[in-house]
Design a protein around this motif. Structure first.
Motif, PDB file in Angstrom:
ATOM      1  N   LYS A 153       0.832  -1.219   0.000  1.00 40.66           N
ATOM      2  CA  LYS A 153       0.000   0.000   0.000  1.00 40.66           C
ATOM      3  C   LYS A 153       0.859   1.257   0.000  1.00 40.66           C
ATOM      4  O   LYS A 153       0.497   2.272  -0.602  1.00 40.66           O
ATOM      5  N   GLU A 154       2.004   1.213   0.653  1.00 38.17           N
ATOM      6  CA  GLU A 154       2.907   2.361   0.629  1.00 38.17           C
ATOM      7  C   GLU A 154       3.433   2.610  -0.781  1.00 38.17           C
ATOM      8  O   GLU A 154       3.526   3.748  -1.230  1.00 38.17           O
ATOM      9  N   LEU A 156       1.859   1.754  -3.537  1.00 40.13           N
ATOM     10  CA  LEU A 156       0.728   2.243  -4.323  1.00 40.13           C
ATOM     11  C   LEU A 156       0.501   3.737  -4.102  1.00 40.13           C
ATOM     12  O   LEU A 156       0.213   4.481  -5.046  1.00 40.13           O
ATOM     13  N   ILE A 157       0.618   4.181  -2.856  1.00 44.03           N
ATOM     14  CA  ILE A 157       0.446   5.604  -2.566  1.00 44.03           C
ATOM     15  C   ILE A 157       1.536   6.414  -3.251  1.00 44.03           C
ATOM     16  O   ILE A 157       1.264   7.425  -3.913  1.00 44.03           O
ATOM     17  N   HIS A 177      -7.813   4.537  -4.944  1.00 45.82           N
ATOM     18  CA  HIS A 177      -6.682   3.876  -5.592  1.00 45.82           C
ATOM     19  C   HIS A 177      -6.282   2.610  -4.843  1.00 45.82           C
ATOM     20  O   HIS A 177      -5.942   1.596  -5.452  1.00 45.82           O
ATOM     21  N   LEU A 178      -6.348   2.661  -3.514  1.00 40.65           N
ATOM     22  CA  LEU A 178      -5.925   1.512  -2.708  1.00 40.65           C
ATOM     23  C   LEU A 178      -6.969   0.412  -2.627  1.00 40.65           C
ATOM     24  O   LEU A 178      -6.635  -0.774  -2.632  1.00 40.65           O
ATOM     25  N   TYR A 179      -8.257   0.811  -2.553  1.00 43.79           N
ATOM     26  CA  TYR A 179      -9.298  -0.174  -2.258  1.00 43.79           C
ATOM     27  C   TYR A 179     -10.339  -0.333  -3.360  1.00 43.79           C
ATOM     28  O   TYR A 179     -11.069  -1.331  -3.370  1.00 43.79           O
ATOM     29  N   GLU A 184     -13.739  -0.304   2.047  1.00 44.54           N
ATOM     30  CA  GLU A 184     -12.936   0.892   2.286  1.00 44.54           C
ATOM     31  C   GLU A 184     -12.949   1.275   3.767  1.00 44.54           C
ATOM     32  O   GLU A 184     -14.007   1.344   4.388  1.00 44.54           O
ATOM     33  N   ILE A 190      -5.365   6.901   5.579  1.00 46.19           N
ATOM     34  CA  ILE A 190      -4.397   7.457   4.635  1.00 46.19           C
ATOM     35  C   ILE A 190      -3.317   8.232   5.372  1.00 46.19           C
ATOM     36  O   ILE A 190      -2.131   8.159   5.035  1.00 46.19           O
ATOM     37  N   PHE A 193      -0.867   5.693   6.692  1.00 47.98           N
ATOM     38  CA  PHE A 193       0.002   5.160   5.639  1.00 47.98           C
ATOM     39  C   PHE A 193       1.057   6.190   5.223  1.00 47.98           C
ATOM     40  O   PHE A 193       2.236   5.862   5.073  1.00 47.98           O
TER      41      PHE A 193
END
Length: 229
Positions: A153-154, A156-157, A177-179, A184, A190, A193
């Motif tokens: 996830k990091e 992806l961010i 974008h993540l889920y 969610e 966020i 993260f």
């Protein structure tokens, strides 16, 4: 990436969605040009996959409509038509790429990644911000040449921030974008993260932070560090 698939064949659309999912990307599926236009207008996607044959229109016409509506999301046409004329017509309609069926999933993802990079002004798969380098192909991150251990996830961010470097990305956009609408969590996740991501990067960048907080709006990745307070 968060991708919109406009394809009326449920088997093909499911296959495309799974191919993207296996590479860590998310997707929404629409079966008609009308639904595709609504989705592309209402949501923020990194790319759109259009089938050239749709029950209520075709991909080329939809591509023209998207561009006429000022929607600049990169578009990849997928089609069984192999003639040069079809490809030229599609590209002139405002599409960013043309992929001929059949194709394998690696070719699909590579084409999507390439058109998104070009759309965001990047000619290769590596984006550099200060000492930070993000490889969009391998999805690895390094600082001053040393790889940083990030969670999925990091990465992806950082990826979405890098692809839109200099642009403020809202927490809602990052959640999507993540889920992609699946289970969610609250938006405050966020912040958690980003906090962890910042620390990992700063630990390797002599304490410098390149992820800017835009209060009340979101986050932005920039080429210069946040000034110390």
């Amino acid at each position: 990436m968060n991708v919109l698939i406009v394809e009326d064949d449920p088997i093909i659309s499911k296959s495309l969605s799974l191919a993207l999912s296996d590479e860590g990307h998310f997707s929404d599926i629409c079966g008609t040009a009308e639904d595709g236009l609504i989705a592309a207008t209402d949501h923020c996607y990194d790319a759109i996959i259009l089938d050239i044959n749709l029950p209520d229109s075709d991909g080329i016409r939809l591509s023209k409509t998207l561009r006429g509506s000022k929607i600049k999301t990169p578009v990849l046409i997928v089609s069984g038509r192999t003639s040069t004329t079809d490809k030229v017509v599609a590209l002139r309609s405002g599409t960013d790429g043309y992929l001929t069926k059949p194709f394998d999933r690696q070719e699909l993802v590579a084409n999507l990644t390439a058109i998104v990079r070009r759309h965001n002004g990047h000619s290769d798969s590596i984006i550099t911000t200060g000492p930070i380098s993000i490889n969009l192909s391998t999805r690895t991150v390094s600082v001053a040449g040393i790889e940083v251990d990030l969670t999925g996830k990091e990465v992806l961010i950082l990826e979405v921030l890098a692809l839109r470097k200099g642009v403020t990305i809202s927490k809602t956009q990052l959640i999507n974008h993540l889920y992609n609408g699946r289970d969610e969590p609250e938006l405050k996740i966020i912040d958690v993260f980003v906090c962890k991501l910042r620390k990992k990067l700063a630990d390797r960048a002599n304490g410098k932070n390149f992820i800017h907080t835009i209060w009340g709006q979101g986050y932005s990745l920039r080429d210069y560090p946040v000034p110390a307070h």
